[in-house]
Design a protein around this motif. Structure first.
Motif, mmCIF file in Angstrom:
data_model
loop_
_atom_site.group_PDB
_atom_site.id
_atom_site.type_symbol
_atom_site.label_atom_id
_atom_site.label_comp_id
_atom_site.label_asym_id
_atom_site.label_seq_id
_atom_site.Cartn_x
_atom_site.Cartn_y
_atom_site.Cartn_z
ATOM 1 N N UNK A 216 4.072 13.453 19.921
ATOM 2 C CA UNK A 216 3.675 14.208 21.115
ATOM 3 C C UNK A 216 2.225 13.859 21.459
ATOM 4 N N UNK A 217 1.959 13.308 22.659
ATOM 5 C CA UNK A 217 0.587 12.946 23.033
ATOM 6 C C UNK A 217 -0.277 14.175 23.280
ATOM 7 N N UNK A 218 -1.449 14.191 22.690
ATOM 8 C CA UNK A 218 -2.352 15.337 22.800
ATOM 9 C C UNK A 218 -3.736 14.860 23.235
ATOM 10 N N UNK A 219 -4.659 15.799 23.340
ATOM 11 C CA UNK A 219 -6.039 15.502 23.714
ATOM 12 C C UNK A 219 -6.898 15.484 22.451
ATOM 13 N N UNK A 220 -7.648 14.421 22.270
ATOM 14 C CA UNK A 220 -8.488 14.417 21.076
ATOM 15 C C UNK A 220 -9.251 13.120 20.887
ATOM 16 N N UNK A 221 -10.313 13.221 20.089
ATOM 17 C CA UNK A 221 -11.097 12.062 19.679
ATOM 18 C C UNK A 221 -11.355 12.126 18.187
ATOM 19 N N UNK A 222 -11.462 10.950 17.597
ATOM 20 C CA UNK A 222 -11.953 10.808 16.232
ATOM 21 C C UNK A 222 -13.209 9.956 16.266
ATOM 22 N N UNK A 223 -14.197 10.366 15.497
ATOM 23 C CA UNK A 223 -15.451 9.610 15.393
ATOM 24 C C UNK A 223 -15.675 9.238 13.936
ATOM 25 N N UNK A 224 -16.001 7.975 13.697
ATOM 26 C CA UNK A 224 -16.288 7.467 12.353
ATOM 27 C C UNK A 224 -17.618 6.726 12.399
ATOM 28 N N UNK A 225 -18.495 7.013 11.467
ATOM 29 C CA UNK A 225 -19.791 6.340 11.406
ATOM 30 C C UNK A 225 -19.828 5.459 10.160
ATOM 31 N N UNK A 226 -19.873 4.159 10.397
ATOM 32 C CA UNK A 226 -19.902 3.169 9.320
ATOM 33 C C UNK A 226 -21.351 2.749 9.120
ATOM 34 N N UNK A 227 -21.834 2.836 7.877
ATOM 35 C CA UNK A 227 -23.265 2.654 7.624
ATOM 36 C C UNK A 227 -23.529 1.702 6.466
ATOM 37 N N UNK A 228 -24.725 1.147 6.481
ATOM 38 C CA UNK A 228 -25.186 0.296 5.394
ATOM 39 C C UNK A 228 -25.600 1.133 4.182
#
Length: 382
Positions: A216-228
């Motif tokens: 089921x398509x929904x509203x949303x975001x995922x954020x990922x922070x890749x760091x040294x």
């Protein structure tokens, strides 16, 4: 390594897509302990119609950076659909290693409800615009009235039944077990116990696929922070990686029941079998079956026996889609890769409610594009 990650997912979000992505980013920044000014790289993706009903095609990543108040040295947009975020993670690790960047933001999602309310999908969104088509091969891909990719995956499921004897009950058992995982996760959007009969008695949307085996398509975001630099999280990195891109349209494929996952996972099949958990793209029940087969976890035609005998819960002998998958979480803007990555990070960092014990590696496989054009396979671990 991933220093911060977060989600902002709703069945229907009344604010703008920009407000929604900002919520996910703020949570990820807080976990990582950095500021927006520290972000040196930005990777995202785009699908038509998922930003407040407009297409926003012109320099799309620039618009996001401008709104979010970031000024990255590196910007990229990957057009693989669902597995784009997994490919973005791989590229982020390479940029940190070889280009010396410190923090790279992966931001993936949108508002699926905007497309959903038009009674189209992102692959058929062109039907709303005269003189606009997603592809010059529209007639070859879609024929007349269609709801791609639903009708295509239904065709694959029907073929799988005929060739391998996979019963509707077999797919339904998978959905029942994934729902149990979703209930146990504590953050699943679609909850409550279901039975095989419940799945089979739900409406047939495109034969043989029922409503309860379709995402089921929904509203949303995922954020990922890749760091040294390391942060508070476990220093998780990609241990094995592969991607494959098959650009033929479905009518041109010699075999519709084989996916690019058979190629993207080819070089590390033995390692896959020894992972502690598995997160497989679940846009439809049949999608999971195809990936189990194509990555060498089971043989073609053995799914019925596998799903009947295998405990796929977090405490079982093969933890599979431990958060319930996107079937139960919901699919942000028609892309499930970020759901898989988010659940994998919860498990690897000991943050899951239904925690897999002694977990050190997770196999993730994403499928996307027009009807399985792209596949990204990876093993995450220390």
């Amino acid at each position: 390594m991933i220093k911060g990650f977060a989600e902002a997912v709703y069945k229907k979000y009344d604010g703008t897509a920009y407000d929604l992505m900002n919520e996910a980013l703020e949570k990820a920044l807080n976990m990582a302990g950095i500021q927006r000014s520290d972000i040196q790289g930005f990777i995202t993706t785009f699908l038509p119609g998922i930003f407040d009903g407009n297409i926003f095609l012109h320099f799309f990543p620039d618009q996001l950076c401008g709104y979010l108040g970031i000024n990255p040295k590196y910007i990229d947009s990957l057009d693989y659909g669902g597995p784009s975020v997994l490919a973005g993670l791989y590229r982020a690790e390479k940029l940190i290693k070889y280009e010396g960047l410190d923090n790279i933001l992966l931001l993936f999602g949108g508002k699926g409800s905007l497309v959903r309310q038009t009674r189209e999908t992102v692959d058929s969104y062109e039907n709303l615009y005269d003189g606009v088509t997603n592809t010059p091969y529209k007639q070859l891909l879609s024929g007349y009235s269609y709801k791609n990719p639903l009708s295509d995956y239904a065709l694959v499921a029907q073929r799988h039944k005929k060739i391998y004897g996979t019963a509707d009950e077999d797919r339904a058992r998978l959905m029942v077990k994934q729902r149990k995982n979703g209930n146990d996760s504590g953050y699943s959007m679609f909850t409550g116990d279901i039975s095989v009969d419940d799945v089979l008695s739900s409406p047939v949307i495109s034969s043989p696929l029922h409503l309860l085996e379709i995402v089921y398509p929904v509203d949303g975001f995922h954020a990922f922070i890749v760091s040294k630099s390391p942060g508070k999280l476990r220093p998780v990195k990609i241990k094995k990686y592969g991607e494959a891109h098959w650009t033929k349209l479905p009518p041109e494929l010699e075999q519709i029941m084989i996916t690019p996952a058979s190629e993207s996972s080819r070089n590390f099949r033995d390692e896959i079998k020894h992972c502690d958990a598995y997160e497989l793209y679940d846009s439809f029940s049949i999608t999971v079956i195809l990936q189990l087969e194509d990555t060498g976890i089971i043989k073609k035609g053995e799914f019925g026996k596998f799903i009947e005998k295998t405990d796929i819960s977090s405490s079982g002998d093969m933890p599979l889609n431990t958060g319930g998958g996107s079937i139960n979480r919901g699919q942000p803007a028609y892309m499930s890769g970020s759901v898989l990555l988010y659940e994998s990070l919860l498990q690897l960092n000991g943050m899951a409610k239904n925690q897999v014990r002694d977990i050190n590696s997770v196999f993730i496989n994403g499928i996307g594009g027009w009807s399985r054009n792209h596949s990204v396979s990876m093993i995450l671990g220390d």
